[in-house]
Enzyme design. Structure first.
Site, PDB file in Angstrom:
ATOM      1  N   GLY A 145       0.844  -1.294  -0.114  1.00  0.00           N
ATOM      2  CA  GLY A 145       0.048   0.038  -0.046  1.00  0.00           C
ATOM      3  C   GLY A 145       1.007   1.256   0.120  1.00  0.00           C
ATOM      4  N   CYS A 146       0.334   2.311  -0.459  1.00  0.00           N
ATOM      5  CA  CYS A 146       1.265   3.625  -0.756  1.00  0.00           C
ATOM      6  C   CYS A 146       1.544   4.138   0.698  1.00  0.00           C
ATOM      7  CB  CYS A 146       0.331   4.558  -1.257  1.00  0.00           C
ATOM      8  SG  CYS A 146      -1.396   5.022  -0.653  1.00  0.00           S
ATOM      9  N   TYR A 147       0.633   4.139   1.690  1.00  0.00           N
ATOM     10  CA  TYR A 147       1.069   4.354   3.280  1.00  0.00           C
ATOM     11  C   TYR A 147       2.041   3.637   3.688  1.00  0.00           C
ATOM     12  CZ  TYR A 147      -3.000   8.184   3.562  1.00  0.00           C
ATOM     13  OH  TYR A 147      -3.797   9.110   3.426  1.00  0.00           O
TER      14      TYR A 147
END
Length: 347
Positions: A145-147
């Site tokens: 995921g980006c986070y």
């Protein structure tokens, strides 16, 4: 060596970013480009910036259309990748940009996503300790995921060196609106976002929390608990993460800040995309926009005994499509930076 690549979800932000990067990859031929509700449309109507592919028609996302390629990128909503991936040939390199295969804990998946766990694939964040070796030769890869990409890169070196305590990690991230996808949502229209910031998923409710805990726990060799708060920023793309953790008492006693900094410098010394900035210079999202690069800086707050790490990435590039292409390059034995040589965009 040239490979054929299919991209699903090509009308969305993640799929469009994958295509943007692949269009400049020297060893890639782009095959099927697929979508669901937008099947039959011309790509240029939906992704007008992809000039070299603008006349391509979007096909229906199906196993039949995706099979027969060397590599398949699945840029689909969470929960939609597993069924298609299960039917693709074992010899095909399948790279899932959704969450379906990221988590190792089936109970955590069921709690946060509310469906049956589809299994765990090698994790496409090669800068984590030992992860690059797991990606070499892999035929199934789960894109982070980006986070979690920004949070793990911020703190993993400290945990890997045993410098940080595992029970008091606080992470706050600001993300651009593209992280929510391309579907129309009232809270993401310009009138709601411009000139305003707001938190969401507060109180441990965000789906990326178990993924961040998983990665930091693997780096630390013990369970790590995380308080994670995402916020929405008035920009289209980018993530700025501020991650803090208590320094272990035996480390904090007589701590030399340069020694603390050296742990991050050592971890990322040979990484082509991660940059520990000179002291006094702090990351900004603009400096990495449109690139696979990561900007990091850290400080030590001696008053509370905490390390503070600031990390900037482009959520669509390093946080999704860039990480996916980078992982593909490693899996296939290509130059890891192939197709990813873009610098940031300014102003």
């Amino acid at each position: 060596m040239t490979i054929s690549v299919a991209v699903s979800g090509a009308s969305g932000y993640a799929g469009g970013e994958v295509l943007r990067l692949l269009a400049n990859h020297p060893q890639v031929t782009i095959g099927a480009i697929t979508a669901h509700s937008n099947a039959g449309s011309r790509l240029g109507e939906l992704q007008p910036h992809l000039h070299s592919l603008s006349d391509r028609l979007l096909e229906e996302t199906s196993v039949q259309n995706l099979a027969g390629h060397d590599v398949v990128f699945l840029a689909l909503p969470h929960g939609a990748s597993a069924a298609i991936a299960a039917e693709l040939p074992e010899g095909t390199l399948v790279i899932d940009a959704g969450a379906d295969h990221r988590l190792e804990d089936a109970q955590a998946w069921e709690k946060f996503y509310g469906s049956a766990h589809a299994g765990t694939w090698p994790y496409g964040l090669p800068e984590l300790p030992g992860q690059r070796e797991k990606l070499r030769g892999a035929r199934r890869i789960a894109v982070p995921g980006c986070y979690p990409t920004s949070a793990l890169l911020a703190l993993a070196p400290g945990f890997a060196r045993g410098l940080l305590l595992a029970d008091d990690v606080v992470i706050v991230s600001a993300s651009g609106t593209s992280g929510a996808g391309k579907a129309a949502k009232v809270n993401l229209i310009g009138s709601e976002v411009m000139g305003s910031m707001s938190p969401y998923g507060v109180g441990g409710g965000h789906r990326h929390t178990p993924e961040i805990e998983q990665g930091l726990s693997n780096a630390a060799g013990e369970p790590v608990s995380v308080s994670f708060t995402p916020t929405l920023a008035p920009m289209s793309r980018g993530i700025l993460t501020t991650a803090t953790a208590k320094v272990a008492p035996q480390v904090a006693k007589g701590l030399d800040v340069q020694e603390l900094r050296q742990a991050w410098a050592d971890a990322y010394e040979d990484e082509p995309f991660i940059h520990l900035l000179p002291e006094g210079q702090w990351p900004s999202t603009k400096s990495v926009q449109g690139s696979n690069h990561v900007a990091l800086q850290l400080a030590y707050d001696s008053h509370v005994g905490r390390v503070i790490v600031s990390c900037a990435i482009d959520n669509l590039t390093k946080g999704t499509a860039g990480g996916a292409v980078q992982s593909m390059n490693i899996a296939l034995g290509f130059d890891e930076t192939a197709g990813l040589n873009q610098q940031g965009v300014a102003p």
